[in-house]
Motif scaffolding. Structure first.
Motif, PDB file in Angstrom:
ATOM      1  N   THR A   1       0.828  -1.211   0.000  1.00 19.84           N
ATOM      2  CA  THR A   1       0.000   0.000   0.000  1.00 19.84           C
ATOM      3  C   THR A   1       0.857   1.253   0.000  1.00 19.84           C
ATOM      4  N   LEU A   2       1.952   1.246   0.754  1.00 25.33           N
ATOM      5  CA  LEU A   2       2.837   2.406   0.815  1.00 25.33           C
ATOM      6  C   LEU A   2       3.456   2.686  -0.552  1.00 25.33           C
ATOM      7  N   TYR A   3       3.919   1.648  -1.223  1.00 25.28           N
ATOM      8  CA  TYR A   3       4.557   1.857  -2.522  1.00 25.28           C
ATOM      9  C   TYR A   3       3.563   2.371  -3.554  1.00 25.28           C
ATOM     10  N   ARG A   4       2.320   1.934  -3.474  1.00 27.39           N
ATOM     11  CA  ARG A   4       1.302   2.477  -4.370  1.00 27.39           C
ATOM     12  C   ARG A   4       1.069   3.957  -4.061  1.00 27.39           C
TER      13      ARG A   4
ATOM     14  N   PHE B   1      12.304  -2.827  -0.215  1.00 31.44           N
ATOM     15  CA  PHE B   1      11.745  -4.117   0.177  1.00 31.44           C
ATOM     16  C   PHE B   1      10.265  -3.989   0.487  1.00 31.44           C
ATOM     17  N   SER B   2       9.479  -4.900  -0.059  1.00 30.11           N
ATOM     18  CA  SER B   2       8.039  -4.918   0.176  1.00 30.11           C
ATOM     19  C   SER B   2       7.661  -6.183   0.925  1.00 30.11           C
ATOM     20  N   GLY B   3       7.004  -6.022   2.071  1.00 34.40           N
ATOM     21  CA  GLY B   3       6.571  -7.166   2.863  1.00 34.40           C
ATOM     22  C   GLY B   3       5.222  -6.882   3.491  1.00 34.40           C
ATOM     23  N   GLY B   4       4.717  -7.840   4.249  1.00 34.22           N
ATOM     24  CA  GLY B   4       3.454  -7.651   4.945  1.00 34.22           C
ATOM     25  C   GLY B   4       2.238  -8.093   4.172  1.00 34.22           C
ATOM     26  N   ASP B   5       2.342  -8.191   2.854  1.00 31.78           N
ATOM     27  CA  ASP B   5       1.229  -8.630   2.015  1.00 31.78           C
ATOM     28  C   ASP B   5       1.761  -8.881   0.614  1.00 31.78           C
ATOM     29  N   ALA B   6       0.933  -9.532  -0.209  1.00 32.42           N
ATOM     30  CA  ALA B   6       1.347  -9.818  -1.592  1.00 32.42           C
ATOM     31  C   ALA B   6       1.434  -8.515  -2.384  1.00 32.42           C
ATOM     32  N   LEU B   7       2.500  -8.360  -3.153  1.00 35.45           N
ATOM     33  CA  LEU B   7       2.703  -7.160  -3.953  1.00 35.45           C
ATOM     34  C   LEU B   7       1.962  -7.289  -5.285  1.00 35.45           C
ATOM     35  N   PRO B   8       1.008  -6.390  -5.578  1.00 34.12           N
ATOM     36  CA  PRO B   8       0.330  -6.441  -6.881  1.00 34.12           C
ATOM     37  C   PRO B   8       1.333  -6.287  -8.027  1.00 34.12           C
ATOM     38  N   THR B   9       1.186  -7.090  -9.061  1.00 35.42           N
ATOM     39  CA  THR B   9       2.111  -7.051 -10.197  1.00 35.42           C
ATOM     40  C   THR B   9       2.186  -5.661 -10.804  1.00 35.42           C
ATOM     41  N   GLU B  10       1.048  -4.989 -10.858  1.00 40.64           N
ATOM     42  CA  GLU B  10       0.975  -3.667 -11.471  1.00 40.64           C
ATOM     43  C   GLU B  10       1.830  -2.655 -10.700  1.00 40.64           C
TER      44      GLU B  10
ATOM     45  N   HIS C   1      -5.171  -5.973   5.681  1.00 39.81           N
ATOM     46  CA  HIS C   1      -5.472  -4.594   5.301  1.00 39.81           C
ATOM     47  C   HIS C   1      -4.263  -3.719   5.601  1.00 39.81           C
ATOM     48  N   LYS C   2      -3.658  -3.163   4.564  1.00 39.40           N
ATOM     49  CA  LYS C   2      -2.478  -2.298   4.708  1.00 39.40           C
ATOM     50  C   LYS C   2      -1.360  -2.984   5.490  1.00 39.40           C
ATOM     51  N   GLY C   3      -1.233  -4.304   5.327  1.00 38.02           N
ATOM     52  CA  GLY C   3      -0.177  -5.039   6.004  1.00 38.02           C
ATOM     53  C   GLY C   3      -0.556  -5.555   7.375  1.00 38.02           C
TER      54      GLY C   3
ATOM     55  N   VAL D   1     -15.780 -10.358   6.438  1.00 37.78           N
ATOM     56  CA  VAL D   1     -14.882 -10.929   5.435  1.00 37.78           C
ATOM     57  C   VAL D   1     -14.002  -9.827   4.854  1.00 37.78           C
ATOM     58  N   GLY D   2     -12.963 -10.234   4.148  1.00 38.12           N
ATOM     59  CA  GLY D   2     -12.110  -9.301   3.439  1.00 38.12           C
ATOM     60  C   GLY D   2     -12.534  -9.192   1.988  1.00 38.12           C
ATOM     61  N   VAL D   3     -12.662  -7.965   1.504  1.00 41.99           N
ATOM     62  CA  VAL D   3     -13.023  -7.713   0.114  1.00 41.99           C
ATOM     63  C   VAL D   3     -11.770  -7.243  -0.616  1.00 41.99           C
ATOM     64  N   PRO D   4     -11.332  -7.947  -1.670  1.00 40.75           N
ATOM     65  CA  PRO D   4     -10.109  -7.560  -2.373  1.00 40.75           C
ATOM     66  C   PRO D   4     -10.126  -6.098  -2.814  1.00 40.75           C
ATOM     67  N   ASP D   5      -9.016  -5.421  -2.622  1.00 40.73           N
ATOM     68  CA  ASP D   5      -8.888  -4.024  -3.003  1.00 40.73           C
ATOM     69  C   ASP D   5      -7.471  -3.788  -3.490  1.00 40.73           C
ATOM     70  N   ALA D   6      -7.338  -3.272  -4.688  1.00 34.76           N
ATOM     71  CA  ALA D   6      -6.016  -3.117  -5.304  1.00 34.76           C
ATOM     72  C   ALA D   6      -5.109  -2.179  -4.534  1.00 34.76           C
ATOM     73  N   LYS D   7      -5.685  -1.205  -3.811  1.00 34.89           N
ATOM     74  CA  LYS D   7      -4.871  -0.208  -3.129  1.00 34.89           C
ATOM     75  C   LYS D   7      -4.397  -0.647  -1.756  1.00 34.89           C
ATOM     76  N   VAL D   8      -5.216  -1.380  -1.021  1.00 33.51           N
ATOM     77  CA  VAL D   8      -4.881  -1.691   0.381  1.00 33.51           C
ATOM     78  C   VAL D   8      -4.868  -3.183   0.678  1.00 33.51           C
ATOM     79  N   GLY D   9      -4.951  -4.019  -0.331  1.00 35.16           N
ATOM     80  CA  GLY D   9      -4.967  -5.470  -0.131  1.00 35.16           C
ATOM     81  C   GLY D   9      -6.377  -5.989   0.017  1.00 35.16           C
ATOM     82  N   GLU D  10      -6.993  -5.715   1.163  1.00 36.50           N
ATOM     83  CA  GLU D  10      -8.384  -6.067   1.404  1.00 36.50           C
ATOM     84  C   GLU D  10      -9.035  -4.989   2.248  1.00 36.50           C
ATOM     85  N   ARG D  11     -10.330  -4.785   2.030  1.00 31.09           N
ATOM     86  CA  ARG D  11     -11.124  -3.940   2.898  1.00 31.09           C
ATOM     87  C   ARG D  11     -12.062  -4.818   3.720  1.00 31.09           C
ATOM     88  N   ILE D  12     -12.489  -4.303   4.855  1.00 35.42           N
ATOM     89  CA  ILE D  12     -13.288  -5.078   5.803  1.00 35.42           C
ATOM     90  C   ILE D  12     -14.772  -4.847   5.529  1.00 35.42           C
TER      91      ILE D  12
END
Length: 544
Positions: free
Chosen positions: A286-289, A309-318, A443-445, A469-480
């Protein structure tokens, strides 16, 4: 090479401080703090704690934002041989009460802005001592005066009594702890609390050996690029989190420099990178985005950065693609968990790695990919749950026997941690994240327990049932997202009312982003909530 597994965290820092002396250890709000000064402050803090009756093995909560105060307190507690219990400064009184009781802490170091939460928690806990600090406590007098004059320094209402002390007072003396209180090795250095599937966070005891071996391994991943002593780390990750510790705080154990901020401010971070010639940056996807989307990015020179270095969650390919196009070097991914003391896999600092990979398994860890039901190993390139083993690993949660039994398994006489993450491994040894098997929202790591949010919602007098549940979100990983069933006789309750209710008990990052009212929720024949069905429904809706 020195055997880190037999040492204590403070002894390693102390030797580094003696060697590095006047070199910069920490940069905070534009102020540089040398190794010698940080060590002197940590020693003074440890001596003051001892004077209050705190000793080896005692638990001390650290409830303050990133900053020089955090570093000094953490090192001072290690010097005393006590156990650090770091928590996020955005926790509420409810969280403080639970963790104080679960850990057995009798002392808490808090921000003055959180003093009210601590005061509320005191009657329900065993906390005996409160030490409060302000974010500018260790800045020069003229900077403090400037901050107060222009009202840019947050200040909370506090009170002084026999059991309440100021952080500035604790570090102002010249005292030292004469005896060596900690032998290191397998002794517990800190207890980190992590989210998951349970209602409350779980305490993860981290030993000196596990921390030192893991942190050294992760901070030295950049050695092909530059010497550890020459590293200047822009530490955007919170220090209470394992990512911020093993990839940021660890710089102080090898002679590098760490830049810390009380909260993320991109312009301030860019300015610090440019002025201090930072060579490493750590953060969540989320920070890198956010950096790539920042309107003033081109006004700063970030050319000194060699390793991001990016950690805490999967890095979107984009995001990875855009970063490479913008800066000419890739974001290096990694994978880890609190229970493994950070890195399980990391991408090398040089060369190309597959864009969707989280890297290769680090030397201190071993992994298995297994069928989640039978725990039988799967074949190459096949998906399976990731199990992790290490020589110095965590093998239980604090006071959580049931969760321990489900998360740690014995295979052929060795203890393995079940990550609950589904991954695959290619022929070259690169790991790929596929899915999560447990009801944890990223969410945001942050790892957020769906059960915890559901529990708070269900405490509302108008709520009969809830599912989160978590809803996929390109900016923050998942939203609640929360699905809520109201009691039949209730009228006039809105989503806003429920969000306001949640804010009274949950940290801000755990508050639902969406609330949807339902007449009923799917359940099994024995009445168990079928959260997977709700997730699948949400996924189908998202995919159209």
């Amino acid at each position: 090479m020195t055997d880190l597994s037999t040492q204590s965290i403070y002894s390693v820092f102390s030797k580094t401080a003696e060697r590095r002396g006047n070199h910069t250890a920490v940069i905070y709000l534009g102020q540089r703090y040398s190794y010698s000064r940080v060590k002197k402050l940590a020693e003074a803090f440890a001596a003051s704690l001892a004077g209050l009756g705190v000793g080896a093995g005692h638990k001390i909560m650290l409830y303050i934002p990133n900053g020089i105060n955090w570093v000094v307190a953490w090192l001072g507690i290690q010097r005393l041989g006590a156990v650090v219990v770091p928590i996020t400064p955005i926790y509420t009184a409810r969280d403080v009460t639970y963790i104080a009781n679960d850990s057995g802490a009798e002392t808490i170091v808090c921000a003055d802005t959180n003093f009210g939460y601590v005061t509320s928690a005191l009657p329900e806990t065993g906390l005996k001592r409160v030490i409060f600090s302000n974010m500018v406590d260790l800045l020069p007098a003229w900077k403090r005066a400037f901050g107060y004059l222009f009202d840019v320094v947050p200040r909370g209402k506090t009170a002084i009594n026999a059991n309440t002390h100021t952080f500035r007072g604790m570090v102002s003396g010249g005292g030292r702890v004469t005896q060596e209180n900690v032998s290191g090795g397998s002794e517990t250095a800190e207890i980190l609390y992590t989210g998951g599937t349970t209602k409350y966070p779980k305490g993860v005891p981290i030993s000196h050996a596990l921390f030192l071996v893991s942190a050294d391994e992760q901070i030295r991943v950049t050695e092909p690029l530059f010497a550890p002593e020459d590293n200047v780390v822009m530490g955007n990750a919170p220090l209470f989190h394992i990512l911020g510790q093993t990839c940021g705080l660890a710089a102080l154990l090898v002679g590098g420099s760490l830049i810390v901020q009380p909260r993320i401010n991109l312009d301030a971070a860019f300015d610090a990178i440019e002025r201090c010639r930072a060579r490493t940056m750590i953060g969540v996807p989320t920070l890198y985005r956010m950096i790539l989307d920042h309107s003033r990015l081109d006004q700063y020179d970030l050319g000194s950065l060699e390793y991001c270095f990016s950690g805490g969650d999967a890095l979107p390919t984009e995001v990875g693609r855009r970063w490479l196009e913008k800066f000419g070097h890739p974001l290096r991914q990694g994978y880890g968990a609190t229970e493994t003391c950070g890195g399980v896999a990391m991408c090398p600092a040089l060369g190309d790695s597959p864009p969707k990979s989280v890297g290769k398994v680090v030397e201190s860890k071993r992994v298995k990919l297994v069928d989640p039901l039978g725990l039988k190993e799967v074949g190459p390139d096949e998906p399976g749950e990731l199990l992790v083993h290490s020589r110095y690993m965590v093998n239980s949660y604090l006071n959580k026997p049931e969760e321990t039994r489900s998360a740690f398994v014995e295979i052929d006489g060795e203890t393995w941690y079940r990550t609950a993450d589904i991954m695959s491994m290619d022929a070259e040894g690169y790991l790929y994240f596929i899915d999560r098997t447990v009801d944890t929202i990223k969410h945001k790591g942050y790892r957020i327990s769906a059960s915890e949010v559901e529990s708070v919602l269900q405490e509302h007098p108008a709520v009969m049932a809830s599912c989160v549940v978590g809803v996929p979100d390109a900016k923050v990983g998942e939203r609640i997202k929360a699905y809520v069933v109201l009691k039949g006789d209730v009228k006039g309750i809105t989503g806003y009312d429920l969000l306001k209710w949640c804010r009274g008990s949950l940290a801000s990052y755990k508050i639902p982003h969406y609330i949807e009212f339902r007449d009923m929720l799917p359940k099994s024949k024995v009445g168990k909530l079928l959260r997977r069905e709700v997730r699948d429904e949400e996924k189908r809706r998202t995919e159209g």
